[in-house]
Design a protein around this motif. Sequence first.
Motif, PDB file in Angstrom:
ATOM      1  N   ASP A  72       0.806  -1.235   0.000  1.00 52.92           N
ATOM      2  CA  ASP A  72       0.000   0.000   0.000  1.00 52.92           C
ATOM      3  C   ASP A  72       0.835   1.279   0.000  1.00 52.92           C
ATOM      4  OD1 ASP A  72      -2.362  -1.460   0.007  1.00 52.92           O
ATOM      5  OD2 ASP A  72      -2.485  -1.481   2.194  1.00 52.92           O
ATOM      6  N   MET A  73       2.162   1.183   0.024  1.00 52.88           N
ATOM      7  CA  MET A  73       2.982   2.384  -0.043  1.00 52.88           C
ATOM      8  C   MET A  73       3.156   2.825  -1.494  1.00 52.88           C
ATOM      9  SD  MET A  73       5.962   2.133   2.824  1.00 52.88           S
ATOM     10  CE  MET A  73       5.552   2.144   4.576  1.00 52.88           C
ATOM     11  N   LEU A  74       3.431   4.112  -1.670  1.00 60.92           N
ATOM     12  CA  LEU A  74       3.575   4.686  -3.009  1.00 60.92           C
ATOM     13  C   LEU A  74       4.974   5.204  -3.282  1.00 60.92           C
ATOM     14  CD1 LEU A  74       0.202   6.600  -3.103  1.00 60.92           C
ATOM     15  CD2 LEU A  74       0.735   4.446  -4.224  1.00 60.92           C
ATOM     16  N   GLY A  75       5.654   5.663  -2.246  1.00 55.67           N
ATOM     17  CA  GLY A  75       7.023   6.117  -2.418  1.00 55.67           C
ATOM     18  C   GLY A  75       7.153   7.573  -2.805  1.00 55.67           C
ATOM     19  N   PRO A  76       8.360   8.122  -2.694  1.00 54.71           N
ATOM     20  CA  PRO A  76       8.567   9.556  -2.925  1.00 54.71           C
ATOM     21  C   PRO A  76       8.359  10.002  -4.364  1.00 54.71           C
ATOM     22  CG  PRO A  76      10.650   8.441  -2.445  1.00 54.71           C
ATOM     23  CD  PRO A  76       9.560   7.465  -2.161  1.00 54.71           C
ATOM     24  N   ALA A  77       8.549   9.131  -5.339  1.00 55.76           N
ATOM     25  CA  ALA A  77       8.340   9.544  -6.729  1.00 55.76           C
ATOM     26  C   ALA A  77       6.855   9.750  -7.001  1.00 55.76           C
ATOM     27  CB  ALA A  77       8.927   8.510  -7.683  1.00 55.76           C
ATOM     28  N   ALA A  78       6.024   8.777  -6.618  1.00 58.26           N
ATOM     29  CA  ALA A  78       4.591   8.867  -6.884  1.00 58.26           C
ATOM     30  C   ALA A  78       3.923   9.959  -6.069  1.00 58.26           C
ATOM     31  CB  ALA A  78       3.923   7.522  -6.600  1.00 58.26           C
ATOM     32  N   LEU A  79       4.454  10.246  -4.891  1.00 57.02           N
ATOM     33  CA  LEU A  79       3.832  11.229  -4.006  1.00 57.02           C
ATOM     34  C   LEU A  79       4.439  12.618  -4.139  1.00 57.02           C
ATOM     35  CD1 LEU A  79       3.442   9.099  -0.752  1.00 57.02           C
ATOM     36  CD2 LEU A  79       1.636   9.781  -2.331  1.00 57.02           C
ATOM     37  N   SER A  80       5.287  12.823  -5.112  1.00 56.47           N
ATOM     38  CA  SER A  80       6.016  14.090  -5.209  1.00 56.47           C
ATOM     39  C   SER A  80       5.098  15.291  -5.397  1.00 56.47           C
ATOM     40  CB  SER A  80       7.014  14.033  -6.373  1.00 56.47           C
ATOM     41  OG  SER A  80       6.340  13.837  -7.604  1.00 56.47           O
ATOM     42  N   ASP A  81       3.929  15.083  -6.027  1.00 63.72           N
ATOM     43  CA  ASP A  81       3.044  16.217  -6.305  1.00 63.72           C
ATOM     44  C   ASP A  81       2.278  16.681  -5.085  1.00 63.72           C
ATOM     45  OD1 ASP A  81       1.512  13.900  -6.235  1.00 63.72           O
ATOM     46  OD2 ASP A  81       0.011  14.689  -7.627  1.00 63.72           O
ATOM     47  N   ARG A  82       2.295  15.921  -4.008  1.00 61.77           N
ATOM     48  CA  ARG A  82       1.550  16.347  -2.827  1.00 61.77           C
ATOM     49  C   ARG A  82       2.337  16.253  -1.526  1.00 61.77           C
ATOM     50  NH1 ARG A  82      -1.187  11.159  -3.941  1.00 61.77           N
ATOM     51  NH2 ARG A  82      -1.619  10.044  -2.024  1.00 61.77           N
ATOM     52  N   THR A  83       3.644  16.185  -1.625  1.00 59.82           N
ATOM     53  CA  THR A  83       4.472  16.254  -0.427  1.00 59.82           C
ATOM     54  C   THR A  83       5.160  17.609  -0.344  1.00 59.82           C
ATOM     55  OG1 THR A  83       6.301  15.193  -1.614  1.00 59.82           O
ATOM     56  CG2 THR A  83       4.891  13.782  -0.283  1.00 59.82           C
ATOM     57  N   SER A  84       5.488  18.007   0.876  1.00 59.92           N
ATOM     58  CA  SER A  84       6.162  19.283   1.121  1.00 59.92           C
ATOM     59  C   SER A  84       7.639  19.013   1.351  1.00 59.92           C
ATOM     60  CB  SER A  84       5.557  19.973   2.345  1.00 59.92           C
ATOM     61  OG  SER A  84       4.183  20.228   2.147  1.00 59.92           O
ATOM     62  N   PRO A  85       8.504  19.417   0.434  1.00 63.19           N
ATOM     63  CA  PRO A  85       9.938  19.126   0.571  1.00 63.19           C
ATOM     64  C   PRO A  85      10.545  19.617   1.883  1.00 63.19           C
ATOM     65  CG  PRO A  85       9.446  19.923  -1.643  1.00 63.19           C
ATOM     66  CD  PRO A  85       8.197  20.105  -0.840  1.00 63.19           C
ATOM     67  N   ALA A  86      10.060  20.744   2.390  1.00 62.03           N
ATOM     68  CA  ALA A  86      10.641  21.304   3.608  1.00 62.03           C
ATOM     69  C   ALA A  86      10.448  20.404   4.813  1.00 62.03           C
ATOM     70  CB  ALA A  86      10.040  22.679   3.890  1.00 62.03           C
ATOM     71  N   PHE A  87       9.406  19.546   4.791  1.00 59.99           N
ATOM     72  CA  PHE A  87       9.088  18.725   5.952  1.00 59.99           C
ATOM     73  C   PHE A  87       9.256  17.231   5.673  1.00 59.99           C
ATOM     74  CE2 PHE A  87       6.474  22.588   5.929  1.00 59.99           C
ATOM     75  CZ  PHE A  87       7.013  23.223   7.048  1.00 59.99           C
ATOM     76  N   SER A  88       9.822  16.898   4.541  1.00 60.63           N
ATOM     77  CA  SER A  88      10.057  15.511   4.159  1.00 60.63           C
ATOM     78  C   SER A  88      11.564  15.262   4.088  1.00 60.63           C
ATOM     79  CB  SER A  88       9.420  15.212   2.796  1.00 60.63           C
ATOM     80  OG  SER A  88       8.030  15.488   2.807  1.00 60.63           O
ATOM     81  N   THR A  89      11.940  13.997   4.090  1.00 61.31           N
ATOM     82  CA  THR A  89      13.368  13.678   4.002  1.00 61.31           C
ATOM     83  C   THR A  89      13.582  12.299   3.400  1.00 61.31           C
ATOM     84  OG1 THR A  89      15.436  13.631   5.259  1.00 61.31           O
ATOM     85  CG2 THR A  89      13.550  12.598   6.292  1.00 61.31           C
ATOM     86  N   LEU A  90      14.692  12.147   2.707  1.00 59.34           N
ATOM     87  CA  LEU A  90      15.182  10.833   2.307  1.00 59.34           C
ATOM     88  C   LEU A  90      16.198  10.381   3.350  1.00 59.34           C
ATOM     89  CD1 LEU A  90      15.837  11.301  -1.526  1.00 59.34           C
ATOM     90  CD2 LEU A  90      13.762  10.456  -0.401  1.00 59.34           C
ATOM     91  N   ILE A  91      16.228   9.089   3.618  1.00 64.76           N
ATOM     92  CA  ILE A  91      17.204   8.526   4.545  1.00 64.76           C
ATOM     93  C   ILE A  91      18.271   7.824   3.714  1.00 64.76           C
ATOM     94  CG2 ILE A  91      17.564   7.002   6.516  1.00 64.76           C
ATOM     95  CD1 ILE A  91      14.524   7.171   7.049  1.00 64.76           C
ATOM     96  N   ARG A  92      19.495   8.272   3.853  1.00 62.07           N
ATOM     97  CA  ARG A  92      20.600   7.668   3.106  1.00 62.07           C
ATOM     98  C   ARG A  92      21.619   7.074   4.075  1.00 62.07           C
ATOM     99  NH1 ARG A  92      20.278   8.860  -2.203  1.00 62.07           N
ATOM    100  NH2 ARG A  92      19.094  10.720  -2.844  1.00 62.07           N
TER     101      ARG A  92
END
Length: 335
Positions: free
Chosen positions: A202-222
């Motif tokens: 049921d997850m979509l991931g950062p690519a699919a959700l890019s149009d409705r996520t706020s970059p300032a409050f989101s993060t990738l974990i590397r």
Amino acid sequence: MNSALETASSGSKDGIGRPTMPARRVAVLTGNGTLFAGFTFARFRHALAAMDSSVIAIGAIVGGHPAGLALGTCRKGEGAELLSVAVAPAVRRSGIGLALIETWREEATRRGSAVMIARYTDTNTGSAAFEALVRRAAWSEPVEDGLMVTGRAGAMADVVGAWRAIGGRLAQPGLYEYAPVELTDADRARIANYLAQPVAVDMLGPAALSDRTSPAFSTLIRREGVLVGWVLASEMADHSIRYEEAFLDPVYWHSGIAIGAYHHCYARQACLLGRDSIATYYTNSTRPRMVALTRRRFAPIADRIDTILAVRSTGRATTPDSLNRKGKPHEHRRA
């Protein structure tokens, strides 16, 4: 003018000239649907201002005036989600709520969705009425779907940062990095592999959700520069932050780094929006480890914790003949 209102008639008279029940219609709304904004929650009203292809809005018109709304989304690959349904008090118990929800389901089916879902909290004042409505429409019985935790960003960041295991991680940066949501081709390939795993159901991931996520409050974990997870957030109309999705490669589940990522996001939210700004976190019941962690760690420091219930539907329904329809072939308000 809203296209749905253009289809509404003004009522009729009986054989001796007396007025009958005002004409009632339900219709798929297109264009600007803000005349119906009073029938959904504030955080969803922006979707009515300029409805895109992902929005399904069904309006009820009685006597030429807005009288109800069923609002939801239908996105490719996600299915359809009913966000809210409401009917004006004066015309409740007349079949309008049932017509709204069934017409909404028909439209979702027409757009290619095989499964529809509606989620709501167990503490919602209209939950009993909503459950009665969807039961009449032959939706499933409610099942527990997860937890919703709401708290103050500053307090949550403080407490999470003070956990001994997390504090140790935060004091030794370098191995892990909380990076901006900027994807490379290698990232996209890893995301596709992660989403194919059962733990990412049921997850979509950062690519699919890019149009409705706020970059300032989101993060990738590397980890050593390689993508191993993410935390994705969106800013709501009231400037609260909803943390939509979190994933971490199961290899690193015991590292504590996912909680560190939440600390990073909460701290950034507190800095940008204020310590008392609201942070909402949802965890799905299909991830029992996260549910257990949420109950043990986050619930005690939150303003509130709600159990999320879900009802589901499949297929196409038939709206009762008592309510004419015109138009094309998600906390719920009481209908």
